[in-house]
Design an enzyme around this catalytic site. Sequence first.
Site, PDB file in Angstrom:
ATOM      1  N   CYS A 284      -1.612   2.640   9.388  1.00  7.79           N
ATOM      2  CA  CYS A 284      -3.784   2.201   8.276  1.00  7.79           C
ATOM      3  C   CYS A 284      -4.337   1.923  10.393  1.00  7.79           C
ATOM      4  O   CYS A 284      -5.534   1.583   9.191  1.00  7.79           O
ATOM      5  CB  CYS A 284      -2.940   1.539   7.394  1.00  7.79           C
ATOM      6  SG  CYS A 284      -1.816  -0.079   8.340  1.00  7.79           S
TER       7      CYS A 284
ATOM      8  N   HIS B 207       1.152  -1.157  -0.022  1.00  7.22           N
ATOM      9  CA  HIS B 207      -0.381  -0.757  -0.164  1.00  7.22           C
ATOM     10  C   HIS B 207       0.997   1.806  -0.027  1.00  7.22           C
ATOM     11  O   HIS B 207       1.916   1.178   0.969  1.00  7.22           O
ATOM     12  CB  HIS B 207      -0.706   0.370   1.176  1.00  7.22           C
ATOM     13  CG  HIS B 207      -1.693  -0.741   0.828  1.00  7.22           C
ATOM     14  ND1 HIS B 207      -2.547  -1.414   2.204  1.00  7.22           N
ATOM     15  CD2 HIS B 207      -2.887  -0.684   0.070  1.00  7.22           C
ATOM     16  CE1 HIS B 207      -3.877  -2.213   2.408  1.00  7.22           C
ATOM     17  NE2 HIS B 207      -4.002  -1.258   0.840  1.00  7.22           N
TER      18      HIS B 207
HETATM   19  N1  ARG Z   1      -3.466  -7.883   6.829  1.00  9.47           N
HETATM   20  C1  ARG Z   1      -3.795  -6.243   6.024  1.00  9.47           C
HETATM   21  C2  ARG Z   1      -3.539  -6.275   4.326  1.00  9.47           C
HETATM   22  O1  ARG Z   1      -3.437  -6.837   4.001  1.00  9.47           O
HETATM   23  C3  ARG Z   1      -3.329  -4.709   6.568  1.00  9.47           C
HETATM   24  C4  ARG Z   1      -3.265  -3.791   5.973  1.00  9.47           C
HETATM   25  C5  ARG Z   1      -2.831  -2.797   5.930  1.00  9.47           C
HETATM   26  N2  ARG Z   1      -3.265  -1.135   6.023  1.00  9.47           N
HETATM   27  C6  ARG Z   1      -2.266  -0.701   5.242  1.00  9.47           C
HETATM   28  N3  ARG Z   1      -2.891   0.188   4.556  1.00  9.47           N
HETATM   29  N4  ARG Z   1      -1.080  -0.662   5.381  1.00  9.47           N
HETATM   30  O2  ARG Z   1      -4.798  -5.945   3.754  1.00  9.47           O
END
Ligand code: ARG
Length: 303
Positions: free
Chosen positions: A297, A201
């Site tokens: 997040c 992300h």
């Molecule tokens: N396990 C989640 C996923 O992979 C973690 C999300 C964390 N969010 C972020 N924006 N980095 O979707």
Amino acid sequence: MAILDTPDLLRQWTIANPLSVKTIPQRNKILMLHPQHYKISYAINPHMRLPDGKLKQVDSSKATEQWKKLVKSLENCGLEVEIMDSQAKFPDMVFAANQSFVYWNLNTNRPEVLLSNMKHSERQGEIPYFEEYFNAHDYKIHKIPQELSFEGTGDASIDIERKVIFAGYGMRSHPSTPSRLCELTGYPVVPLELKNTDYYHLDTCFAPLGPRDVVIADDAFSDEGLDLIYAAFENVIHADHIEAKESLAANLFCPNGKDVIIEEQNTRLIQRLSGLGYNVHPVDTSEFIKSGGSVFCLKLFLW
Ligand code: ARG
């Protein structure tokens, strides 16, 4: 509005910025979800597995402790935290940044929301709960075509001073989401291609501290993306590769250009930011890092 996909376009737009006459109010509301159902029951990013391939185990009571301290830190920065119910069926729902992207509509002078289309089926069922929340709070709701994955504030970062959106794509969000964001919101969009699965992300590798300073994990981006970041920010702070990958240094949150809430293991970056005059608030998010998330997040920033 334009897609600012070259450093020249970005610089020209910054000089002539037609949106500079508009003002956007500061945000001070935070939406979070209680971690009672948080666990790791599948792996959709590399952080979620141990070296032997097994899923990492979460210590629930430790996660709840850490989450509560994070809430306190946010409140200490003057933010108002609202808690929404989480759902047992969705163990990643606690990561409140991913299900939607909230932006300020410059014509109606109201916030609006674009709901996400999660790339992985395991998380798709989280969206209706956010739709319900935004309905109940009278938001105008927008949806993205079903065939385009988009992971909300995980991949879209709005600069409310310069009125520009930075949009990550290539991992979770489809390559055509930057232009969709541009059409929908009326903001110019800087598309940033993500190349490295550790940084799936944009919010794992890109943390603006205001319109001048940004923290990045440089090995997350394509060369074109790095050139755009250098054109957009005067001061590009490179997080140490180990801190960025192991303790998600760039998943920090700077709500107001001066306070920075950040995972405490990132001692080198903490020292650096303190030296630059930021008010740094270290917090322990180790239970959430196991799932690939940290401070940024675990919350959604709202007006
Ligand atoms: N396990 C989640 C996923 O992979 C973690 C999300 C964390 N969010 C972020 N924006 N980095 O979707």
